[in-house]
Design a protein around this motif. Structure first.
Motif, short mmCIF file in Angstrom:
data_model
loop_
_atom_site.label_atom_id
_atom_site.label_comp_id
_atom_site.label_asym_id
_atom_site.label_seq_id
_atom_site.Cartn_x
_atom_site.Cartn_y
_atom_site.Cartn_z
N LEU A 67 -33.48 52.26 -39.40
CA LEU A 67 -33.14 53.06 -38.21
C LEU A 67 -34.28 53.10 -37.21
O LEU A 67 -34.04 53.11 -35.99
N CYS A 68 -35.51 53.12 -37.70
CA CYS A 68 -36.66 53.08 -36.78
C CYS A 68 -36.67 51.77 -36.00
O CYS A 68 -36.92 51.77 -34.80
N ASP A 69 -36.36 50.68 -36.68
CA ASP A 69 -36.39 49.37 -36.04
C ASP A 69 -35.14 49.11 -35.20
O ASP A 69 -35.22 48.93 -34.00
N VAL A 70 -33.99 49.15 -35.83
CA VAL A 70 -32.74 48.82 -35.15
C VAL A 70 -32.31 49.92 -34.18
O VAL A 70 -31.86 49.65 -33.07
N GLY A 71 -32.49 51.15 -34.60
CA GLY A 71 -32.07 52.28 -33.78
C GLY A 71 -33.14 52.82 -32.87
O GLY A 71 -32.90 53.76 -32.11
N ARG A 72 -34.34 52.25 -32.96
CA ARG A 72 -35.47 52.70 -32.14
C ARG A 72 -35.67 54.21 -32.24
O ARG A 72 -35.93 54.90 -31.27
N MET A 73 -35.48 54.72 -33.46
CA MET A 73 -35.64 56.15 -33.71
C MET A 73 -37.05 56.44 -34.18
O MET A 73 -37.71 55.58 -34.75
N PRO A 75 -39.59 58.11 -36.82
CA PRO A 75 -39.45 58.30 -38.27
C PRO A 75 -38.82 59.65 -38.61
O PRO A 75 -37.99 59.75 -39.51
N TRP A 76 -39.21 60.70 -37.87
CA TRP A 76 -38.65 62.03 -38.12
C TRP A 76 -37.14 62.02 -37.92
O TRP A 76 -36.40 62.52 -38.77
N ARG A 77 -36.67 61.46 -36.82
CA ARG A 77 -35.23 61.43 -36.53
C ARG A 77 -34.49 60.54 -37.53
O ARG A 77 -33.40 60.88 -38.01
N ALA A 78 -35.06 59.42 -37.88
CA ALA A 78 -34.43 58.51 -38.84
C ALA A 78 -34.27 59.19 -40.20
O ALA A 78 -33.21 59.08 -40.84
N ARG A 79 -35.30 59.92 -40.65
CA ARG A 79 -35.18 60.63 -41.92
C ARG A 79 -34.10 61.69 -41.85
O ARG A 79 -33.36 61.91 -42.80
N GLN A 80 -33.99 62.32 -40.70
CA GLN A 80 -32.95 63.34 -40.50
C GLN A 80 -31.57 62.72 -40.65
O GLN A 80 -30.69 63.27 -41.33
#
Length: 84
Positions: A67-73, A75-80
């Motif tokens: 999600l950090c890579d593909v979604g450009r999120m 880390p906090w948002r991706a973990r959420q």
């Protein structure tokens, strides 16, 4: 998925100038509903990649990393999102 992208791109071109305050509030409600619906769908997609080996085969150490890579999120948002 290109159909989804087309709809989303179309939404960004809506002229907001003629909308009243009530119209804006209603549209915000619609956007929130859309975001929540897309997040549920994203969760369903992520659930198809639960196997760490499968993720590693795609070049990601975890769903959060994906999600950090593909979604450009962040880390906090991706973990959420992953914790849904």
């Amino acid at each position: 998925m290109s159909q989804l992208r087309s709809v989303l791109e179309e939404v960004t071109t809506i002229d907001l100038d003629g909308l009243t305050g009530e119209d804006l509030v209603a549209e915000i409600g619609e956007v929130v509903f859309g975001i929540q619906t897309l997040e549920v769908f994203m969760t369903r997609l992520l659930s198809r990649l639960p196997d760490t080996d499968r993720l590693r085969g795609l070049g990601y150490s975890s769903a959060t990393n994906l999600l950090c890579d593909v979604g450009r999120m962040s880390p906090w948002r991706a973990r959420q999102v992953v914790s849904y």
